[in-house]
Design an enzyme around this catalytic site. Structure first.
Site, mmCIF file in Angstrom:
data_model
loop_
_atom_site.group_PDB
_atom_site.id
_atom_site.type_symbol
_atom_site.label_atom_id
_atom_site.label_comp_id
_atom_site.label_asym_id
_atom_site.label_seq_id
_atom_site.Cartn_x
_atom_site.Cartn_y
_atom_site.Cartn_z
ATOM 1 N N GLY A 10 24.747 -129.879 -16.590
ATOM 2 C CA GLY A 10 23.262 -129.053 -15.836
ATOM 3 C C GLY A 10 23.289 -129.493 -14.911
ATOM 4 N N TYR A 142 9.771 -137.132 -24.376
ATOM 5 C CA TYR A 142 10.397 -137.800 -22.921
ATOM 6 C C TYR A 142 11.149 -139.049 -22.831
ATOM 7 C CZ TYR A 142 12.700 -137.637 -18.211
ATOM 8 O OH TYR A 142 13.234 -137.777 -17.018
ATOM 9 N N LYS A 146 14.292 -141.022 -23.861
ATOM 10 C CA LYS A 146 15.409 -141.862 -22.294
ATOM 11 C C LYS A 146 15.509 -143.529 -22.912
ATOM 12 C CE LYS A 146 15.663 -138.418 -19.410
ATOM 13 N NZ LYS A 146 17.229 -137.999 -18.671
HETATM 14 P P1 NAD Z 1 16.485 -130.088 -14.028
HETATM 15 O O1 NAD Z 1 15.324 -129.299 -15.124
HETATM 16 O O2 NAD Z 1 16.447 -129.818 -12.377
HETATM 17 O O3 NAD Z 1 17.450 -129.617 -14.827
HETATM 18 C C1 NAD Z 1 18.120 -129.348 -15.579
HETATM 19 C C2 NAD Z 1 19.357 -128.673 -16.123
HETATM 20 O O4 NAD Z 1 19.922 -128.665 -17.051
HETATM 21 C C3 NAD Z 1 18.889 -127.506 -15.695
HETATM 22 O O5 NAD Z 1 19.185 -126.582 -15.337
HETATM 23 C C4 NAD Z 1 18.686 -126.564 -16.989
HETATM 24 O O6 NAD Z 1 19.679 -125.172 -17.008
HETATM 25 C C5 NAD Z 1 19.790 -127.483 -17.611
HETATM 26 N N1 NAD Z 1 20.032 -127.206 -19.113
HETATM 27 C C6 NAD Z 1 19.073 -127.326 -20.358
HETATM 28 N N2 NAD Z 1 19.648 -126.997 -21.582
HETATM 29 C C7 NAD Z 1 20.833 -127.250 -21.069
HETATM 30 C C8 NAD Z 1 21.429 -127.401 -22.444
HETATM 31 N N3 NAD Z 1 21.629 -127.248 -23.629
HETATM 32 N N4 NAD Z 1 23.338 -127.367 -21.714
HETATM 33 C C9 NAD Z 1 23.730 -127.485 -20.734
HETATM 34 N N5 NAD Z 1 22.415 -127.415 -19.233
HETATM 35 C C10 NAD Z 1 21.323 -127.003 -20.252
HETATM 36 O O7 NAD Z 1 16.511 -131.798 -14.165
HETATM 37 P P2 NAD Z 1 16.593 -132.537 -13.310
HETATM 38 O O8 NAD Z 1 15.459 -132.786 -12.356
HETATM 39 O O9 NAD Z 1 17.814 -132.501 -12.410
HETATM 40 O O10 NAD Z 1 16.591 -134.016 -14.377
HETATM 41 C C11 NAD Z 1 18.021 -134.073 -14.361
HETATM 42 C C12 NAD Z 1 18.344 -135.068 -15.144
HETATM 43 O O11 NAD Z 1 17.640 -136.923 -14.111
HETATM 44 C C13 NAD Z 1 17.405 -135.793 -16.419
HETATM 45 O O12 NAD Z 1 17.968 -135.740 -17.646
HETATM 46 C C14 NAD Z 1 15.568 -135.998 -16.196
HETATM 47 O O13 NAD Z 1 15.818 -136.686 -17.517
HETATM 48 C C15 NAD Z 1 16.885 -137.007 -15.189
HETATM 49 N N6 NAD Z 1 15.545 -137.535 -14.419
HETATM 50 C C16 NAD Z 1 14.736 -136.419 -13.347
HETATM 51 C C17 NAD Z 1 14.331 -136.667 -12.125
HETATM 52 C C18 NAD Z 1 13.500 -136.319 -11.465
HETATM 53 O O14 NAD Z 1 12.258 -136.050 -10.775
HETATM 54 N N7 NAD Z 1 14.528 -135.127 -11.137
HETATM 55 C C19 NAD Z 1 13.088 -138.166 -12.581
HETATM 56 C C20 NAD Z 1 14.056 -139.004 -13.958
HETATM 57 C C21 NAD Z 1 14.825 -138.857 -14.542
HETATM 58 N N1 SER Z 2 9.904 -136.814 -12.771
HETATM 59 C C1 SER Z 2 10.683 -136.833 -14.172
HETATM 60 C C2 SER Z 2 9.255 -136.092 -14.701
HETATM 61 O O1 SER Z 2 8.106 -135.940 -13.647
HETATM 62 C C3 SER Z 2 10.433 -138.058 -14.591
HETATM 63 O O2 SER Z 2 11.540 -138.846 -15.582
HETATM 64 O O3 SER Z 2 9.742 -135.870 -16.112
#
Ligand code: NAD
Ligand code: SER
Length: 321
Positions: A10, A142, A146
């Protein structure tokens, strides 16, 4: 030479785009394999694999072929998107995790990083300075995925000695990548719109306070917990993590210091309900105590840095065009 071989699954999303750069600076370009559903420009910068984390055989094959020792699993559906596609949200967020945890259970890989979220908390959780251990009744697909994921991480650690490490990220803000379908995404879009059009229509109400973090701090925490000695990582579900908290009104005021003509309007949509179920601030004292967590950025420092970098990019693009 690094003995660690890292696979980021990802890697083309909001966090992965920046995390891959940071990991490559530490471990060397050849030792960090980026991977995502589709080929992206990341493939020009170093090793890249097209991967579907749901495909157990493919994940297994790529891990074996590269001799991967650590996996950072970032592939997931975030809060707003998972509400639109609940079945896919559950399937991806759970099956992806099992596929990676099982590799560690079979001792094919040594260490796993998997992010959780403030979404594990729900409307009955104390909203101020939310403790590590408290009521957790998430009301989103979601959040449910988690919370279940956290339970499975701890289970795999206790039953199978799997070295899995996890953080409950707040909303993340960075200038290098776009957010991917979360409730906190407004806090990134607002900067781009302020510089592009001078105005922004926010999908959350003006007083909606949420916990947030600047991406350099999130990367510091992520790499920090992965590099910590195993005996220091006492919580194997997921650690509370905190940066700072603000409302759309607060960040708009901060942005106005850089773009005085900036205006904001508010049109709350379905994401408001999600935001209202989450904490407003987080107690990260366990992370501080166990492995020395301390953020570097507050709202003002983050805004100054975001603006400096986005203005620089805008200028470079104009010069280049
Ligand atoms: P994002 O949606 O920007 O990126 C996720 C990536 O996963 C994308 O590039 C997508 O193409 C890829 N993906 C989707 N399905 C897939 C699959 N089947 N196989 C391989 N790749 C796949 O998400 P992010 O913001 O980078 O978040 C990454 C992690 O961090 C997630 O678990 C998210 O829940 C967690 N998280 C993010 C935030 C935030 O604010 N960004 C906050 C809390 C938790
Ligand atoms: N930034 C994330 C969301 O809004 C929190 O996990 O989904």
């Amino acid at each position: 030479m690094s003995k660690d071989k890292i696979l980021v699954i990802g890697s083309s999303g909001q966090i992965g785009t920046e995390l891959v750069h940071s990991l490559r600076a530490i471990y060397g370009v050849e030792n960090v394999i980026a991977s995502d559903l589709k080929l992206t420009d990341q493939a020009k910068e170093g090793p890249f694999e097209v991967i579907d984390v749901m495909n157990t055989t493919q994940v297994h094959e790529i891990v074996k072929r590269h001799g991967v020792t650590q996996v950072y699993l970032l592939a997931a559906l975030l809060s707003a998107t998972a509400e639109k596609m609940p079945k896919l949200g559950w399937d991806l967020n759970m099956q992806g995790l099992f596929n990676v945890l099982d590799l560690a259970k079979e001792k094919i890989i040594e260490r796993v990083y998997w992010p959780s979220s403030i979404a594990v908390f729900g409307p009955n959780t104390p909203r101020q300075n939310t403790p590590q251990y408290t009521i957790m009744e998430p009301s989103t697909v979601y959040g449910i995925s988690k919370q279940a994921g956290e339970r499975w991480c701890e289970y795999y650690f206790k039953k199978f000695n799997v070295d899995v490490r996890s953080l409950r990220y707040p909303g993340l803000i960075g200038w290098q990548s776009a957010p991917g379908g979360g409730t906190t995404d407004y806090a990134v879009h607002i900067f781009h719109e302020a510089l592009k059009t001078g105005t922004y229509e926010c999908f959350l109400s003006e007083d909606t306070i949420l916990p947030m973090m600047y991406m350099p701090d999130a990367l510091k925490a992520t790499i920090g917990i992965m590099q910590a000695d195993a005996d220091k990582v006492k919580i194997r579900s997921s650690y509370n993590l905190a940066g700072f908290s603000f409302s759309p009104k607060d960040i708009a005021e901060e942005i106005k210091k850089h773009v005085p003509e900036f205006t904001i309007t508010f049109k709350p949509d379905s994401r408001q309900q999600i935001a209202d179920s989450w904490p407003q601030s987080i107690d990260a004292s366990e992370a501080a105590k166990d492995w020395g967590w301390k953020p570097d950025f507050d709202l003002k420092q983050m805004t100054d840095d975001m603006m400096m970098n986005l203005k620089r990019i805008k200028k470079e693009t104009l010069i280049g065009s």
